[in-house]
Design a protein around this motif. Sequence first.
Motif, PDB file in Angstrom:
ATOM      1  N   ALA A  56      41.148  32.656  54.796  1.00 24.52           N
ATOM      2  CA  ALA A  56      40.936  33.377  56.056  1.00 24.52           C
ATOM      3  C   ALA A  56      40.939  34.894  55.849  1.00 24.52           C
ATOM      4  N   SER A  57      41.554  35.364  54.777  1.00 29.03           N
ATOM      5  CA  SER A  57      41.599  36.814  54.540  1.00 29.03           C
ATOM      6  C   SER A  57      40.692  37.264  53.402  1.00 29.03           C
ATOM      7  N   TRP A  58      39.753  36.419  52.989  1.00 32.71           N
ATOM      8  CA  TRP A  58      38.808  36.821  51.957  1.00 32.71           C
ATOM      9  C   TRP A  58      37.932  37.947  52.493  1.00 32.71           C
ATOM     10  N   PRO A  59      37.549  38.870  51.635  1.00 44.03           N
ATOM     11  CA  PRO A  59      36.675  39.962  52.098  1.00 44.03           C
ATOM     12  C   PRO A  59      35.281  39.442  52.444  1.00 44.03           C
ATOM     13  N   ASP A  60      34.598  40.206  53.274  1.00 44.09           N
ATOM     14  CA  ASP A  60      33.211  39.871  53.613  1.00 44.09           C
ATOM     15  C   ASP A  60      32.360  39.935  52.350  1.00 44.09           C
ATOM     16  N   ARG A  61      31.271  39.166  52.341  1.00 46.62           N
ATOM     17  CA  ARG A  61      30.369  39.128  51.180  1.00 46.62           C
ATOM     18  C   ARG A  61      29.806  40.499  50.831  1.00 46.62           C
TER      19      ARG A  61
ATOM     20  N   ILE B   9      35.925  42.781  47.086  1.00 50.75           N
ATOM     21  CA  ILE B   9      35.712  41.622  46.201  1.00 50.75           C
ATOM     22  C   ILE B   9      36.123  41.982  44.781  1.00 50.75           C
ATOM     23  N   GLU B  10      35.736  43.163  44.326  1.00 53.45           N
ATOM     24  CA  GLU B  10      36.111  43.604  42.982  1.00 53.45           C
ATOM     25  C   GLU B  10      37.629  43.711  42.838  1.00 53.45           C
ATOM     26  N   ALA B  11      38.315  44.133  43.888  1.00 58.41           N
ATOM     27  CA  ALA B  11      39.782  44.235  43.849  1.00 58.41           C
ATOM     28  C   ALA B  11      40.415  42.849  43.738  1.00 58.41           C
ATOM     29  N   VAL B  12      39.893  41.880  44.480  1.00 61.41           N
ATOM     30  CA  VAL B  12      40.400  40.502  44.396  1.00 61.41           C
ATOM     31  C   VAL B  12      40.182  39.955  42.990  1.00 61.41           C
TER      32      VAL B  12
ATOM     33  N   ALA C 133      39.862  41.670  40.236  1.00 57.80           N
ATOM     34  CA  ALA C 133      40.730  42.391  39.301  1.00 57.80           C
ATOM     35  C   ALA C 133      42.142  41.812  39.333  1.00 57.80           C
ATOM     36  N   ARG C 134      42.657  41.496  40.538  1.00 60.71           N
ATOM     37  CA  ARG C 134      43.992  40.880  40.644  1.00 60.71           C
ATOM     38  C   ARG C 134      43.987  39.508  39.971  1.00 60.71           C
ATOM     39  N   CYS C 135      42.902  38.778  40.153  1.00 58.94           N
ATOM     40  CA  CYS C 135      42.767  37.465  39.520  1.00 58.94           C
ATOM     41  C   CYS C 135      42.777  37.618  38.005  1.00 58.94           C
ATOM     42  N   GLY C 136      42.029  38.580  37.493  1.00 62.88           N
ATOM     43  CA  GLY C 136      41.985  38.824  36.057  1.00 62.88           C
ATOM     44  C   GLY C 136      43.352  39.180  35.493  1.00 62.88           C
ATOM     45  N   SER C 137      44.097  39.984  36.219  1.00 60.96           N
ATOM     46  CA  SER C 137      45.452  40.346  35.779  1.00 60.96           C
ATOM     47  C   SER C 137      46.371  39.130  35.789  1.00 60.96           C
ATOM     48  N   ALA C 138      46.218  38.276  36.776  1.00 58.49           N
ATOM     49  CA  ALA C 138      47.086  37.104  36.898  1.00 58.49           C
ATOM     50  C   ALA C 138      46.879  36.101  35.769  1.00 58.49           C
ATOM     51  N   VAL C 139      45.675  36.063  35.199  1.00 59.60           N
ATOM     52  CA  VAL C 139      45.405  35.105  34.126  1.00 59.60           C
ATOM     53  C   VAL C 139      45.445  35.746  32.739  1.00 59.60           C
ATOM     54  N   ALA C 140      45.683  37.034  32.679  1.00 58.81           N
ATOM     55  CA  ALA C 140      45.798  37.706  31.383  1.00 58.81           C
ATOM     56  C   ALA C 140      47.033  37.184  30.655  1.00 58.81           C
ATOM     57  N   GLU C 141      47.092  37.437  29.351  1.00 58.49           N
ATOM     58  CA  GLU C 141      48.248  37.015  28.548  1.00 58.49           C
ATOM     59  C   GLU C 141      49.531  37.486  29.228  1.00 58.49           C
TER      60      GLU C 141
END
Length: 143
Positions: free
Chosen positions: A64-69, A75-78, A80-88
């Motif tokens: 429900a809080s996803w950014p608009d297309r 979107i890039e910020a989301v 980037a957070r995802c990338g940080s969360a899965v990093a080593e």
Amino acid sequence: RTSSRFFQDCRDFVRNYDWELHQTLDGTTVWREVEDSLFWHHSFEVTSGAAYAAYRSEVLPPQASWPDREDLPAIEAVLARCGSAVAEGGPARALAEDVYQQFLEASSMPVKASFRTALIDHGIMAGEVIYRGEPRIERPPSE
């Protein structure tokens, strides 16, 4: 190694073959032609549903809080957070590895199908071949 031991090893290898998973996984390949990310998304839903849902809930905000297309910076910020969360060492690294490991294990189904079919067709193993897989279409290399 005797031939009977070899054939027993082959039977053991295909023991957990799941034709329904194989067929469903084959159905995800159509997404590869649309967009690689859609292929991965649908493949992970098929092969590692619960783990993939846990991974998404860890790395993505509620839908429900996803950014608009059109909001590319959000979107890039989301992402980037995802990338940080899965990093080593990231909090979602183990979840991402679990999702991918389940995908890899499920990806053995086409190979197991080929082995199992050959064993059955040659009378080395009892069973019924229900699904032989999607025919592979060879394409010329792209230039």
